[in-house]
Scaffold this active site. Structure first.
Site, PDB file in Angstrom:
ATOM      1  N   GLY A  42       0.512  -0.689  -0.276  1.00 55.61           N
ATOM      2  CA  GLY A  42      -0.090   0.098  -0.004  1.00 55.61           C
ATOM      3  C   GLY A  42       0.863   1.315  -0.009  1.00 55.61           C
ATOM      4  N   THR A  96       3.221   2.287  -1.215  1.00 55.38           N
ATOM      5  CA  THR A  96       4.378   3.088  -1.470  1.00 55.38           C
ATOM      6  C   THR A  96       3.841   4.043  -2.171  1.00 55.38           C
ATOM      7  OG1 THR A  96       5.960   1.159  -1.452  1.00 55.38           O
ATOM      8  CG2 THR A  96       6.695   3.138  -2.340  1.00 55.38           C
ATOM      9  N   VAL A  97       4.794   5.480  -2.017  1.00 58.34           N
ATOM     10  CA  VAL A  97       4.419   6.509  -3.066  1.00 58.34           C
ATOM     11  C   VAL A  97       5.675   6.924  -3.645  1.00 58.34           C
ATOM     12  CG1 VAL A  97       2.667   7.644  -1.794  1.00 58.34           C
ATOM     13  CG2 VAL A  97       5.027   8.131  -0.978  1.00 58.34           C
ATOM     14  N   MET A 148       6.209   2.487  -8.161  1.00 57.18           N
ATOM     15  CA  MET A 148       5.730   2.188  -6.663  1.00 57.18           C
ATOM     16  C   MET A 148       5.162   0.789  -6.858  1.00 57.18           C
ATOM     17  SD  MET A 148       3.296   4.968  -5.770  1.00 57.18           S
ATOM     18  CE  MET A 148       3.630   6.149  -7.048  1.00 57.18           C
TER      19      MET A 148
END
Length: 521
Positions: free
Chosen positions: A340, A341-342, A422
């Site tokens: 769930g 990375t940005v 990502m």
């Protein structure tokens, strides 16, 4: 369509965060300031993917040189195999205190600001603080992910220590709806404290005390002493030459090495003479072989049993390439010689360029929120092995195998620009596809990101997006691949790209699979 600009550009997965970075550029900040502003803002507007309690990595170009920053956290000194076995654990759990390592993101912001920034950290974090305090409407992708996380956490997280997550992120007994105004005043106060103290409060002050107290209360291993001892590491980026370009990644404990090993294998083929299905076949086989090596050898660099330069040698690439035939293979690790990375990209008119990535892992992370702070703690320690013979086996103070990786491209010691995709174990696969789309197939940044993606899962299983051409999927099936269409769009990664042309013009692309946005100037 690709986006063009001359003075500056910020590309990321949320419009408000990209515009926050641009606003800092326009106030006199540079690309480093813009990247920090965007990263901090993303912890507020996209908490489903990252947070203050997560890790970060960065590659940045400044004054003719590429720098790498590893801001991943260590395992607590009290966390050991013996301690977990005493509690009856056979593997690292996903949720709770066991997988929580020292968060590195706040230290990354402070370190980047101190070394390369132009503006005070209080100015740089101001947009994030404002959104946390005054609120913002929930965007579509974030809202969808939030709902999924809420349903999963409601089912799986029943213990008392998780109540703070629900109080913070589901105060109405549900996930906030798309378009609903959301604010996080506790997070605003935490961000203000980090800005004013240059993250000192997080690692040595009041926030560290709160984390320590929360951990002790629920049997966690993380202590204030672990936070006090933490410092991000400046590292020498690693690269391979791919058709005249240098593709750069952060060295282990991250798995950017997997992307480089795959590209090194693919360097031996002429894709202009290959049919499209054959090209996909070779890419899939190369990433399978690279991942087999990565999962066996990548760990905290102090613990690795092989040398990075050996894994990236042309000789080893030739040996691995020999294993690729006309049919799909079951990947096995090789034996290199002993020796769930940005995500966000930012660039300015001075020539600075930044490739930055941060994550809480698996969405919101551990399911723990430190009371009174708004800090969702990550669960990156879940990647540790409990096999004492494995190179990535848990040890006190050790950094785990890490999935988040920023990328950077240069040519002839001239920066081309930052890129990233990502999404956990999709990331090296996304990097390979981005580089090949850009270099082999000459696509502009937006077309590169729009192209349908594939994702190797395990064995011969490969998932493809619903937009993937059906006739090519059938060709891959005939080559022995177990091809499965997937509607899980987020699993195929979310990327950003900014290239600088030889004329100095910035050209950007943003992710169509997210609430992606490019802020040009």
């Amino acid at each position: 369509m690709a986006t063009y600009a001359a003075k500056g550009m910020v590309a990321t997965s949320h419009p408000l965060a990209a515009e926050a970075g641009l606003s800092v550029l326009k106030k006199g900040g540079n690309a480093i300031d813009a990247a920090i502003a965007t990263a901090a803002c993303l912890t507020v507007v996209e908490p489903t993917s990252n947070g203050i309690g997560g890790d970060a990595f960065a590659l940045l170009w400044s004054k003719g040189q590429l720098y790498g920053l590893n801001a991943s956290g260590n395992a607590p000194q009290q966390l050991s195999l013996q301690a977990l076995k005493k509690r009856g654990y056979q593997e690292i759990p996903v949720y709770g205190w066991i997988p929580v390592t020292v968060p590195g993101a706040p230290a990354a912001w402070a370190e980047l600001s101190a070394r390369f920034g132009k503006l005070p950290l209080t100015d740089v974090l101001a947009p994030a603080i404002e959104y946390a305090e005054q609120g913002f409407p929930i965007s579509p992708t974030v809202g969808g992910s939030w709902e999924i996380s809420f349903e999963r956490y409601s089912r799986d997280l029943k213990d008392e220590e998780f109540k703070h997550w629900f109080r913070m992120f589901a105060p109405k007994g549900r996930a906030p709806k798309i378009g609903e105004l959301w604010s996080a005043p506790e997070q605003a106060r935490t961000l203000q404290s980090i800005a004013e103290t240059k993250a000192h409060s997080f690692y040595r002050g009041d926030i560290a005390d709160r984390i320590d107290e929360f951990s002790k209360r629920y049997g966690g291993f993380l202590r204030k002493a672990d936070l006090e001892a933490y410092k991000p590491i400046w590292v020498k980026p690693i690269s391979v030459n791919y058709r005249g370009y240098e593709v750069w990644e952060i060295p282990p404990n991250g798995h950017g090495l997997v992307a480089l090993m795959a590209l090194n294998i693919l360097n031996g083929y002429d894709f202009e003479s290959k049919e499209v299905a054959e090209s996909y076949h070779l890419q899939i086989e190369a990433i399978k072989l690279a991942f087999a090596d990565g999962k066996k050898y990548i760990a905290d660099p102090a613990q690795m049993s092989v040398h990075i330069e050996d894994l990236l040698s042309n000789g080893y690439a030739i040996e691995r390439r020999k294993l690729i035939g006309n049919k799909a293979l079951h990947p096995e690790p090789g034996h290199p010689p002993k020796g769930g990375t940005v995500y966000l990209a930012a660039a300015d008119g001075e020539g600075n360029m930044v490739s930055f990535i941060q994550s809480n892992y698996m969405g919101f992370g551990s399911g723990l929120v430190v009371p009174g702070t708004g800090i969702a703690l990550h669960n990156r320690g879940n990647n540790f092995s409990l096999d004492p013979k494995h190179v990535n086996c848990l040890q006190p103070g050790k950094r785990p195998y890490h999935t988040i990786i920023p990328g950077f491209l240069t040519k002839g010691n001239t920066p081309v620009g930052p890129f990233g995709v990502m999404g956990a174990f999709m990331q090296p696969q996304g990097h390979v596809q981005v580089i090949m789309n850009s270099i082999d197939y000459h696509l502009n940044p937006q077309a590169t990101l729009d192209a349908p993606r594939w994702q190797w899962i395990n064995g011969k299983t490969v998932e493809i997006e619903h937009s993937f051409p059906e006739h090519i999927a059938h060709e891959l099936i005939r080559k022995g691949h177990d091809i499965r269409y997937s509607m899980d769009t987020p699993s195929f990664g979310r990327g950003q790209i900014i290239w600088r042309t030889t004329d100095g013009i910035l050209v950007g692309g943003t992710e169509p699979r997210a609430d992606g946005h490019i802020a040009p100037w």
